[in-house]
Structures are given as C-alpha cells and as structure tokens.
Scaffold this motif. Structure first.
Motif, short mmCIF file in Angstrom:
data_model
loop_
_atom_site.label_atom_id
_atom_site.label_comp_id
_atom_site.label_asym_id
_atom_site.label_seq_id
_atom_site.Cartn_x
_atom_site.Cartn_y
_atom_site.Cartn_z
N ASP A 133 -6.46 -1.46 3.14
CA ASP A 133 -5.30 -1.42 2.24
C ASP A 133 -5.54 -2.30 1.02
O ASP A 133 -5.19 -1.93 -0.12
N ASN A 137 -5.91 6.44 3.83
CA ASN A 137 -7.18 5.71 3.72
C ASN A 137 -8.38 6.51 4.23
O ASN A 137 -9.52 6.19 3.90
N VAL A 193 0.82 -1.20 0.00
CA VAL A 193 0.00 0.00 0.00
C VAL A 193 0.86 1.26 0.00
O VAL A 193 0.49 2.28 -0.61
N GLU A 194 2.04 1.21 0.65
CA GLU A 194 2.92 2.38 0.66
C GLU A 194 3.37 2.73 -0.75
O GLU A 194 3.48 3.91 -1.11
#
Length: 417
Positions: free
Chosen positions: A92, A80, A3-4
């Motif tokens: 995520d 988010n 997700v990063e």
C-alpha cells in the motif's frame, strides 16, 4: 493519504480520451524519464490466456534469479494484484507513493494544458512502469489491457512479444472481424524482437506471420517450434527442453508451453527440474482456481465464447455427478453464443454484481432465461447453489473476472469468520 482513497481516485478517472492514441501516456512517461525503457520487458497479448501466460513467465523469471515485475488486469480480489514484484503484491505504501509521483507530473502538465488527464488504465500503467524502474527490476512482464497496437501498454520495445490466441472478444473496440482483431494484436510485434504464437487458427495466424515477416523478426509457432502432448501429464518439448508438468486444462498447457518458449528465447539457462517446479507451483488467481474439494468449487474468469467453450469441455471430462454453473456476465459480451455451450443436464444459476456493465436478467438470451434461475444478489446465489451440492458435484463460478473476484472475497471472509 489512505490506500482506499488512492484506489478510488484512480478508478474514478475518465475511461476514454477524444483521441485513441498513445500521446497522453507518452507525455507523462517522458516527464518521468521514460521508466518503461529502464527495465527489460516481455509483452503479452491474446484473446484468452494472456493473464495465465504472464504469471507463468514471471514465475520462471523469478526462478532464474531475476527480479521480476508483473503487470496484469483485471485484479481478482485486491487492486494491488495489478502490480507485483517477484509475485508479491505491491505494498500500500508503494502504491500511494507511485500515485503521488504520477499525480505531480500530471499537475505539472496541467500548468500549460489545463485539459490534460490520464484515463484509469493509463494511470495504472504509468505507475507500474515507474515502480518497476524504482524497484530495479531486471524484467517486467506486461499484460496488454485490450488489443495490442492501440493499447496503453504499447509504449515498450520488449525482449519478446507473445500472442497467445485470437478469438472474438471486444469486437466493438478492436473488431468486428477476427482479421481485424488479429491485425490489432499484431501491433505489439516490434522490429528485431522475437514473437511467440500460441494455438491460433490458420487465417489469423497468417496475418500475424505476415506482420512478423514485415518487421523482420523471428517467430515461434505452437506445434512447430514447441510441442505439447497431454496424457496423464503435460509433456512439453522444444529445442532445449523435454519436460513434464502436472495436469491442468489443455488451454493452460499451451500457456505453460508459451512461457517456457519465452525463457528459452531469452537464453535463461534454467535446469529442467527448476522449470518444472516453477510451472507446477504457479498459482493464477481466478483461472481454474479450486477453492473447495468434495464438493469441488472452481473459480474461472472465462468471459467469451472461446474461453467458455474450453472451460466446459475440460470440466466435463473431470469425474463428477452433476455440474452446476453460477454465472454473471457483462452485457456487452456475446451472450447468445456463450450460452449455446451448455447441456440441458447442467444446472445454470444467473446472477449479477453491482457494476454498470453487468448484465441484468433481461439481457440474457430468452432460451437461457427460460431454463435458469436468476438470483440478483451474488452472495445469496452462491450460498443457494452451494447448499444443493452433493459430495461428487462440481460448481463452476464463471462468466466474469468481476464475479469471480467478488465470490473469492466473499469466500475468504466467510472462511476467516
């Protein structure tokens, strides 16, 4: 994908197109089957209060048993936050899936137009619309990014439009005058769809009303169609309800009122006790968020003259010994005007976050530099001010949602350790 990595890719997309229109986002949405048309929406704009109002509306819809999407900006502590369902942050896993879906469409378009791209906010908006449709939301509350008519969210035909306030902010983009700003924000008013107005001065309000009449829509005004009295409680009255809410700032009270007016227009038959409970339970990140008592520490993302004026006016009315402000702002804001709002018996500490638009010490007006301490590292600045606080003092962290988010993350990490 992690997700990063996804978030980094989104945030490093271009910020502007050559053309300031909606053709780019509409093209991608069309490839996706126009998911924005598969969910009922409420569209919210305004110089101040649009984020808070969006949260209140979303919580009321949730209380009414409606599966509710929420799209807000900016996020305070986690990306988010921008896309929520029933006020739960999108996972995520779903964020990564939405990114991949939108990316595949863009790559498809690039096969015939290799220059095509979306800017960051467009990409985020498309992901939100796709996720709200994919998750079978009944309603989605959509907060405008900047302005209205030309904002990338303005691809919907909402059930209700909302314009919370009109003031000076982003004058370089949608100004320079208050009339220009009102005209731009009036662009979310759609034919046949009602619109709710917050507390707005006469001149910009007339522009909004004229637009509503031109579009032949019903419009609902603060103090005419719904009323708020602030005493020891916030008392709200409209055609359907007589309600009482826990005391918050006068600005928050109007945001609450707008939200109740919206659900009244939608015909959601919520009982008065349920409405009061939903409003009182609503937590809005970075908007008069109290993270400590005795001493009191408040986080508020006020970042323009109207918001700062409202904030300091309300804080001064709270019981306290001394007021401290930790402030970091963006250099493109009206810094000269903002800092005229403070008294000499209020201590101001200036700081900045590592962000290109963040004001450096020399960007602040000379009169405030001469009376304020500047500590460049925001964490060190926060710790320094916190050490000075007496039990009955109040510290307000404000000037930017970016600073508020950074301090909130820092506070939570320290709390965990």
């Amino acid at each position: 994908m992690k997700v990063e990595e996804v978030i980094s890719k989104i945030e490093h997309l271009p910020k502007l197109h050559e053309k300031n229109d909606l053709s780019y986002i509409k093209k991608v949405l069309a490839y996706l089957g126009n998911p924005q048309d598969k969910v009922k929406t409420i569209h919210v704009t305004g110089t101040n209060g649009k984020g808070s109002t969006s949260y209140y509306i979303a919580n009321l819809l949730k209380k009414a048993g409606k599966r509710t999407g929420l799209f807000v900006s900016p996020y305070i502590s986690k990306f988010n936050e921008r896309i929520q369902i029933n006020l739960d942050l999108i996972s995520d896993k779903d964020l990564i899936k939405a990114y991949q879906v939108v990316t595949r469409v863009i790559n498809k378009i690039k096969e015939t137009d290799d220059t095509f791209s979306l800017v960051t906010f467009e990409f985020e908006t498309v992901m939100a619309f796709w996720l709200f449709a994919e998750k079978h939301c009944d309603y989605a509350v959509i907060e405008v990014g900047i302005g209205g008519q030309h904002d990338k969210t303005n691809v919907i035909t909402p059930e209700v439009s909302v314009i919370t306030s009109i003031g000076l902010d982003h004058e370089d983009i949608i100004g320079p005058t208050i009339e220009d700003i009102a005209k731009e924000k009036s662009g979310i008013i759609k034919k046949g769809r009602p619109v709710v107005f917050g507390e707005i001065a006469a001149k910009p309000l007339n522009i909004l009303i004229n637009q509503a009449k031109q579009m032949r829509v019903r419009y609902f005004e603060y103090e005419k169609d719904y009323q708020i009295i602030i005493d020891k409680k916030i008392k709200f009255t409209n055609s359907q309800y007589q309600l009482s809410f826990n005391l918050r700032s006068p600005v928050e009270a109007i945001d609450m009122g707008i939200a109740v007016e919206v659900i009244t227009i939608l015909g959601l038959q919520l009982k008065p006790q349920a409405v009061e409970q939903a409003i009182n339970e609503t937590v809005i990140p970075g908007r008069y968020q109290i993270i400590s008592r005795h001493p009191e520490i408040i986080l508020d993302g006020a970042h323009n003259i109207q918001a700062i004026s409202n904030l300091v006016g309300f804080v001064r009315e709270q019981p306290h010994h001394k007021l401290y402000y930790l402030m970091g702002m963006m250099k493109d804001k009206d810094l000269d005007q903002v800092f005229t709002q403070f008294r000499f018996d209020e201590e101001i500490v200036l700081t900045r976050i590592d962000y290109p638009r963040a004001a450096e010490f020399e960007d602040f007006p000379e009169f405030i530099r001469n009376r304020s301490q500047f500590i460049e590292n925001y964490q060190a600045a926060f710790d320094r001010v916190k050490e000075q606080l007496g039990e009955n003092d109040i510290l307000i962290v404000t000037g930017s949602f970016y600073l508020v988010g950074a301090i909130l993350n820092y506070w939570e990490k320290k709390d965990e350790s």
